[in-house]
Design a protein around this motif. Sequence first.
Motif, mmCIF file in Angstrom:
data_model
loop_
_atom_site.group_PDB
_atom_site.id
_atom_site.type_symbol
_atom_site.label_atom_id
_atom_site.label_comp_id
_atom_site.label_asym_id
_atom_site.label_seq_id
_atom_site.Cartn_x
_atom_site.Cartn_y
_atom_site.Cartn_z
ATOM 1 N N PRO A 37 37.276 37.339 38.239
ATOM 2 C CA PRO A 37 36.124 36.497 38.587
ATOM 3 C C PRO A 37 36.456 35.400 39.602
ATOM 4 O O PRO A 37 35.667 35.122 40.511
ATOM 5 C CB PRO A 37 35.707 35.898 37.234
ATOM 6 C CG PRO A 37 36.175 36.888 36.231
ATOM 7 C CD PRO A 37 37.476 37.405 36.773
ATOM 8 N N ILE A 38 37.625 34.777 39.462
ATOM 9 C CA ILE A 38 38.008 33.728 40.412
ATOM 10 C C ILE A 38 38.302 34.345 41.771
ATOM 11 O O ILE A 38 37.980 33.771 42.815
ATOM 12 C CB ILE A 38 39.229 32.944 39.894
ATOM 13 C CG1 ILE A 38 38.907 32.273 38.562
ATOM 14 C CG2 ILE A 38 39.653 31.872 40.905
ATOM 15 C CD1 ILE A 38 40.060 31.520 37.944
ATOM 16 N N ALA A 196 52.006 29.455 42.710
ATOM 17 C CA ALA A 196 51.424 28.273 43.353
ATOM 18 C C ALA A 196 52.047 28.029 44.726
ATOM 19 O O ALA A 196 51.338 27.790 45.709
ATOM 20 C CB ALA A 196 51.615 27.053 42.463
ATOM 21 N N VAL A 197 53.360 28.088 44.805
ATOM 22 C CA VAL A 197 54.057 27.827 46.073
ATOM 23 C C VAL A 197 53.719 28.899 47.102
ATOM 24 O O VAL A 197 53.358 28.601 48.253
ATOM 25 C CB VAL A 197 55.585 27.765 45.843
ATOM 26 C CG1 VAL A 197 56.326 27.700 47.179
ATOM 27 C CG2 VAL A 197 55.941 26.552 44.989
ATOM 28 N N ARG A 252 42.139 30.187 45.518
ATOM 29 C CA ARG A 252 43.284 31.084 45.739
ATOM 30 C C ARG A 252 44.480 30.635 44.899
ATOM 31 O O ARG A 252 45.129 31.443 44.232
ATOM 32 C CB ARG A 252 43.655 31.115 47.222
ATOM 33 C CG ARG A 252 44.906 31.943 47.525
ATOM 34 C CD ARG A 252 45.050 32.152 49.029
ATOM 35 N NE ARG A 252 46.396 32.554 49.402
ATOM 36 C CZ ARG A 252 46.892 33.773 49.250
ATOM 37 N NH1 ARG A 252 46.142 34.720 48.722
ATOM 38 N NH2 ARG A 252 48.124 34.051 49.609
ATOM 39 N N VAL A 253 44.778 29.329 44.940
ATOM 40 C CA VAL A 253 45.900 28.819 44.146
ATOM 41 C C VAL A 253 45.590 28.945 42.656
ATOM 42 O O VAL A 253 46.459 29.333 41.860
ATOM 43 C CB VAL A 253 46.203 27.350 44.511
ATOM 44 C CG1 VAL A 253 47.265 26.773 43.574
ATOM 45 C CG2 VAL A 253 46.675 27.255 45.960
ATOM 46 N N PRO A 258 47.898 31.411 37.553
ATOM 47 C CA PRO A 258 47.869 32.161 36.289
ATOM 48 C C PRO A 258 48.123 33.654 36.465
ATOM 49 O O PRO A 258 48.755 34.278 35.614
ATOM 50 C CB PRO A 258 46.453 31.905 35.751
ATOM 51 C CG PRO A 258 45.654 31.511 36.948
ATOM 52 C CD PRO A 258 46.591 30.820 37.885
ATOM 53 N N SER A 259 47.652 34.244 37.583
ATOM 54 C CA SER A 259 47.828 35.692 37.741
ATOM 55 C C SER A 259 49.294 36.061 37.909
ATOM 56 O O SER A 259 49.764 37.076 37.367
ATOM 57 C CB SER A 259 47.019 36.211 38.933
ATOM 58 O OG SER A 259 47.518 35.727 40.158
ATOM 59 N N THR A 260 50.055 35.242 38.653
ATOM 60 C CA THR A 260 51.481 35.508 38.804
ATOM 61 C C THR A 260 52.212 35.248 37.499
ATOM 62 O O THR A 260 53.147 35.984 37.138
ATOM 63 C CB THR A 260 52.082 34.633 39.925
ATOM 64 O OG1 THR A 260 51.314 34.787 41.120
ATOM 65 C CG2 THR A 260 53.526 35.041 40.226
#
Length: 295
Positions: A37-38, A196-197, A252-253, A258-260
């Motif tokens: 969804p994001i 995040a990075v 995107r971040v 969370p996805s990573t």
Amino acid sequence: MDIGEDQYESLGSNASMAQNAIAGAFAGIGEHCLMYPIDAYKTRVQVLHKATAVTLRNTWRGVYSVVMGAGPAHALHFATFEYCRARFATSTHDLVASGAAGACATFAHDALMTPFDVVKQRMQLASYRSVRECARKIYAAEGWAAFYISLPTTLSMSVPFQSLQFAMYDYASSLLNPSNTYDPKSHMMAGALAGAVASSITTPLDVIKTLLQTRGNATDPRIRHCSGFWEGAKLIAERHGATGFFRGFKPRVLTHMPSTAISWSVYEYFKWFLSTYQPAATATTATTTAVSSST
């Protein structure tokens, strides 16, 4: 330390390609589906042309394309990464080897995943009844090139993204989990930091990639006929300036953190899960052999 943990420590170099592929497939599907969804919201924010508004009804539109592509693409991705890292590494946490292995894995992953990603983003922006219908209409209107026009840009984004992500994950893991044992908390924290990075640094490239992959949905002639990376970058700069390259930065971040974390946690879990059955299987085989020999 029990035998499961001891076996887990060496699984990255000793596991079969099938084990790495299975763990990677589950990781990819879990990562993409849970944060879909994001991701859909991010796509709508990044496009330059008018897109359909986000509603509960269309939030998950296109997710089947991700499921179809993410499993095999991530299986290939992680299996390639583990194979290359085992060949390149000179120590347990060799950041250069991890980055190089991540780059190699990205070429394999993106070559397989890009067409599915194109279909996914088209379905996020417009109404199609199915993945098949969307793919068929893209092909009829734009030909095979539409499925791969963004591949050079995707690789230019994904190679640094994945290299940064794998190197950062290895670095964070060396600090949070120096014993290299199965530790869900450290895997999740290292994955979130890596995501995040890597996503922060590569957002401008992702904006260009989205423009190229969704150009077929635009009514603006310049966007619709945008032919590549540099033309896309020029168009974004003309219309939105430097800030245009950071459209969708926050979602995107918020997607990749969370996805990573999910991806690495699921991957490390299945590596551990598969490794715990190796000793039992080996012991059973040895016992059977011994009984047969005595008989």
